[in-house]
Write a protein that holds these residues in place. Structure first.
Motif, PDB file in Angstrom:
ATOM      1  N   LEU A   1       0.838  -1.197   0.000  1.00  0.00           N
ATOM      2  CA  LEU A   1       0.000   0.000   0.000  1.00  0.00           C
ATOM      3  C   LEU A   1       0.873   1.247   0.000  1.00  0.00           C
ATOM      4  O   LEU A   1       2.027   1.212   0.444  1.00  0.00           O
ATOM      5  N   PRO A   2       0.348   2.386  -0.483  1.00  0.00           N
ATOM      6  CA  PRO A   2       1.116   3.631  -0.411  1.00  0.00           C
ATOM      7  C   PRO A   2       1.387   4.007   1.044  1.00  0.00           C
ATOM      8  O   PRO A   2       0.493   3.942   1.883  1.00  0.00           O
ATOM      9  N   PRO A   3       2.636   4.399   1.355  1.00  0.00           N
ATOM     10  CA  PRO A   3       3.021   4.609   2.756  1.00  0.00           C
ATOM     11  C   PRO A   3       2.778   6.004   3.301  1.00  0.00           C
ATOM     12  O   PRO A   3       2.924   6.229   4.496  1.00  0.00           O
TER      13      PRO A   3
ATOM     14  N   PRO B   1       4.692  -3.216   5.362  1.00  0.00           N
ATOM     15  CA  PRO B   1       5.152  -2.821   6.704  1.00  0.00           C
ATOM     16  C   PRO B   1       6.525  -3.395   7.046  1.00  0.00           C
ATOM     17  O   PRO B   1       7.331  -2.727   7.692  1.00  0.00           O
ATOM     18  N   LEU B   2       6.811  -4.608   6.595  1.00  0.00           N
ATOM     19  CA  LEU B   2       8.106  -5.230   6.878  1.00  0.00           C
ATOM     20  C   LEU B   2       9.245  -4.469   6.202  1.00  0.00           C
ATOM     21  O   LEU B   2      10.303  -4.244   6.806  1.00  0.00           O
ATOM     22  N   GLN B   3       9.053  -4.047   4.943  1.00  0.00           N
ATOM     23  CA  GLN B   3      10.091  -3.284   4.231  1.00  0.00           C
ATOM     24  C   GLN B   3      10.450  -2.007   4.992  1.00  0.00           C
ATOM     25  O   GLN B   3      11.634  -1.669   5.134  1.00  0.00           O
ATOM     26  N   MET B   4       9.437  -1.296   5.474  1.00  0.00           N
ATOM     27  CA  MET B   4       9.702  -0.033   6.157  1.00  0.00           C
ATOM     28  C   MET B   4      10.367  -0.251   7.519  1.00  0.00           C
ATOM     29  O   MET B   4      11.157   0.579   7.971  1.00  0.00           O
TER      30      MET B   4
ATOM     31  N   VAL C   1       3.783   4.588  -5.667  1.00  0.00           N
ATOM     32  CA  VAL C   1       4.664   3.868  -4.752  1.00  0.00           C
ATOM     33  C   VAL C   1       3.851   3.030  -3.769  1.00  0.00           C
ATOM     34  O   VAL C   1       2.835   3.482  -3.242  1.00  0.00           O
ATOM     35  N   THR C   2       4.294   1.792  -3.536  1.00  0.00           N
ATOM     36  CA  THR C   2       3.697   0.951  -2.490  1.00  0.00           C
ATOM     37  C   THR C   2       4.818   0.241  -1.735  1.00  0.00           C
ATOM     38  O   THR C   2       5.880  -0.048  -2.293  1.00  0.00           O
ATOM     39  N   VAL C   3       4.557  -0.022  -0.461  1.00  0.00           N
ATOM     40  CA  VAL C   3       5.531  -0.709   0.390  1.00  0.00           C
ATOM     41  C   VAL C   3       4.791  -1.726   1.252  1.00  0.00           C
ATOM     42  O   VAL C   3       3.569  -1.708   1.352  1.00  0.00           O
TER      43      VAL C   3
END
Length: 421
Positions: A142-144, A281-284, A277-279
Motif C-alpha cells: 500500500l502507499p506509505p 510494513p516489513l520493508q519499512m 509507490v507501495t511498500v
C-alpha cells in the motif's frame, strides 16, 4: 499425487503455510514403515520394520510471545475504535534483524486447519472481505504516505541539494507543471523549515522542493537508487513464503501500466509516499532499522534455532547483512535527529510521554481500493519508529488500512511501549 511422491501420507502432519511450511523439512521428521506378512493357511503374522521413524526437530522462534499477544490485542482494539478495515504491525531488533512480533488483523485460528476445518468455517474465512488469511505485514502493498520521506531526506542530504540547517518555505501549496497543485495536509501553513523540522512536522512542500532540486542537479535516478538501496521495491528475504515486492515507481513503470509520460509531479508524489509507490510494513521496518543501526540493511528472521529431540542444536540463525548503505553516518544522524524531533515536537508526539527514547514518523496516504467487488475509500494510517529496551533497540511499523490519518495509529505503539516497560 505430488504428496505421495514426497512420502507424505494421509496421516502425515505437514506444514502448509507460514513458518511450518518454510521449515517443514526440519519439523516433519521421517515416517516409519512396517510390513506385516500373513500366512494364508495358518494365519500366522510376521512383522518387520523397513524404516524406523525419526521424530522431527523443534523450532525456537525469535518471536517474543508476550509481545506478540499484546501487540495483537492493542491493534485489534484500535482498528475497532477507529473503524479501520484491517491492520498490521511488525517489531524487529534493529541490530540483529530478529522479528519480535508480527501481527495481522483480523486473524484466524490456525488450529482449525491442523485439526480439520469444516466447509462452513473455511467458507467464512475465504468470503470475508477483510481477508483474515492474508499475511499483511509482509504481503500487503500500500502507499506509505509520509513515512516515505526518510528517503527524500537521505537523497537530499547525500546529493548536497540540502544541508542540516538549510530552510525551505512551506506556504500551504505550491504549483507544479501541468496545472497541478501540491499542498500540505489540510492546507496548513508550516513556514520556514529545515530537513529535521520537515520530517518532524511532515512537510510535503519541503520534500517536493527537495525533489525538484534533485531532479535539476543529479536526476530522479539518484533518489530512486537510494530508496532502492534501503529495500524499497525488493523483498526483504524473510524466512516466510508469500512476501511482496512493493513498487518503487519510475518513468518505465508508469509507461508500462498507464502508457502516460512521467512528470515532476510523479516525483513529488513518490517522495511523500503517494501516487504509484507501495511498500509493505516489513520493508519499512527494515529501512528505519538501517538508519538506526548505522547503515546495515538486515535480513529479517523469525527463526532463532533448531534443536533435535536429544537437545542438540542442529542450526543457529546468524545475523545476515543484505547490504551496507552507501550513505554517510552524518546523513543518518541528521535523519535520526529529525525522527527524534517527530516524537518531541512533531506528529508522533504521543510517544514522548512513554519511556524508551522513541523516534518516530507518521504517514497518511489517500487511497481507494476495490476489494471483492466493493470500493473502499479513505486514508491508510501509518506510524514507523524505534524504541530502546533493556540495552536493545527495536524498530516498528504499524499501519491501519483505511484507518484515517497517521496520528490514529500512534496510540497503538504508545500503549505497547508502556506495556513493555
Amino acid at each position: 499425487q505430488e504428496d505421495i511422491k514426497n512420502n507424505i501420507y494421509s496421516e502425515s502432519q505437514v506444514g502448509r503455510v507460514g513458518i511450518e511450511k518454510y521449515y517443514d523439512n526440519y519439523l516433519r521428521g521421517i515416517e516409519g514403515l512396517s510390513v506385516t506378512q500373513k500366512e494364508l493357511v495358518s494365519g500366522k503374522e510376521n512383522n518387520s520394520d523397513i524404516i524406523d521413524p525419526k521424530p522431527g526437530d523443534n523450532l525456537y522462534l525469535s518471536i517474543n510471545s508476550t509481545w506478540q499477544v499484546k501487540l495483537s490485542e492493542i491493534l485489534t482494539q484500535q482498528t475497532q475504535a477507529v473503524k479501520a478495515f484491517a491492520g498490521a504491525g511488525v517489531i524487529m531488533n534493529s541490530k540483529t534483524g530478529e522479528i519480535k512480533a508480527m501481527v495481522t488483523v483480523p486473524t484466524y485460528d490456525n488450529n482449525l486447519f491442523a485439526k480439520g476445518i469444516s466447509a462452513n468455517e473455511y467458507n467464512a474465512l475465504i468470503t470475508n472481505p477483510r481477508q483474515p488469511l492474508f499475511n499483511r505485514p509482509l504481503s500487503m502493498q500500500l502507499p506509505p504516505g509520509s513515512i516515505m520521506k526518510i528517503f527524500g531526506a537521505a537523497a537530499g542530504l547525500e546529493s548536497g541539494v540540502t544541508t542540516e540547517d538549510a530552510e525551505k518555505l512551506s506556504d500551504r501549496c505550491m504549483d507544479l507543471p501541468g496545472g497541478i497543485k501540491l499542498c500540505e495536509a489540510d492546507l496548513g501553513y508550516i513556514g520556514w523549515v529545515n530537513v529535521k523540522e520537515a520530517l518532524a512536522r511532515s512537510s510535503n512542500i519541503f520534500f517536493c522542493k527537495t525533489m525538484l532540486d534533485i531532479h535539476n542537479s543529479v536526476g530522479y535516478k539518484y533518489y530512486y537508487d537510494i530508496a532502492n538501496s534501503f529495500g524499497i521495491g525488493n523483498r526483504t528475504g524473510i524466512d516466510l513464503y508469500g512476501e511482496s515486492f512493493g513498487v518503487l515507481p519510475s518513468a518505465d513503470y508508469k509507461k508500462t501500466i498507464t502508457n502516460e509520460p512521467w512528470y515532476i509531479g510523479d516525483e513529488c508524489n513518490t517522495v511523500i509516499g503517494q501516487g504509484y509507490v507501495t511498500v509493505t510494513p516489513l520493508q519499512m521496518t527494515v529501512a528505519i532499522s538501517a538508519i538506526i543501526n548505522g547503515g546495515e540493511v538486515l535480513k529479517p528472521q523469525i527463526l532463532d534455532k533448531i534443536v533435535d529431540q536429544e537437545g542438540n542444536t542442529v542450526f543457529n540463525k546468524e545475523k545476515e547483512i543484505v547490504r551496507n548503505l552507501n550513505i554517510s553516518q552524518k546523513t543518518l544522524d541528521i535523519i535520526k535527529k529529525g525522527l527524534r524531533m517527530g516524537v518531541t515536537a512533531g506528529t508522533a508526539g504521543p510517544l514522548n510521554s512513554v519511556p524508551g527514547n522513541s523516534v518516530g514518523k507518521t504517514g497518511s496516504s489517500d487511497a481507494s481500493e476495490e476489494i471483492m467487488g466493493k470500493v473502499y475509500s479513505g486514508a491508510h494510517s501509518w506510524v514507523m519508529g524505534c524504541f530502546d529496551y533493556q540495552g536493545e533497540n527495536y524498530c516498528f511499523t504499524v499501519m491501519q488500512q483505511l484507518g484515517g490519518r497517521g496520528y490514529k495509529t500512534v496510540p497503538v505503539m504508545k500503549k505497547f511501549i508502556n506495556c513493555v516497560y
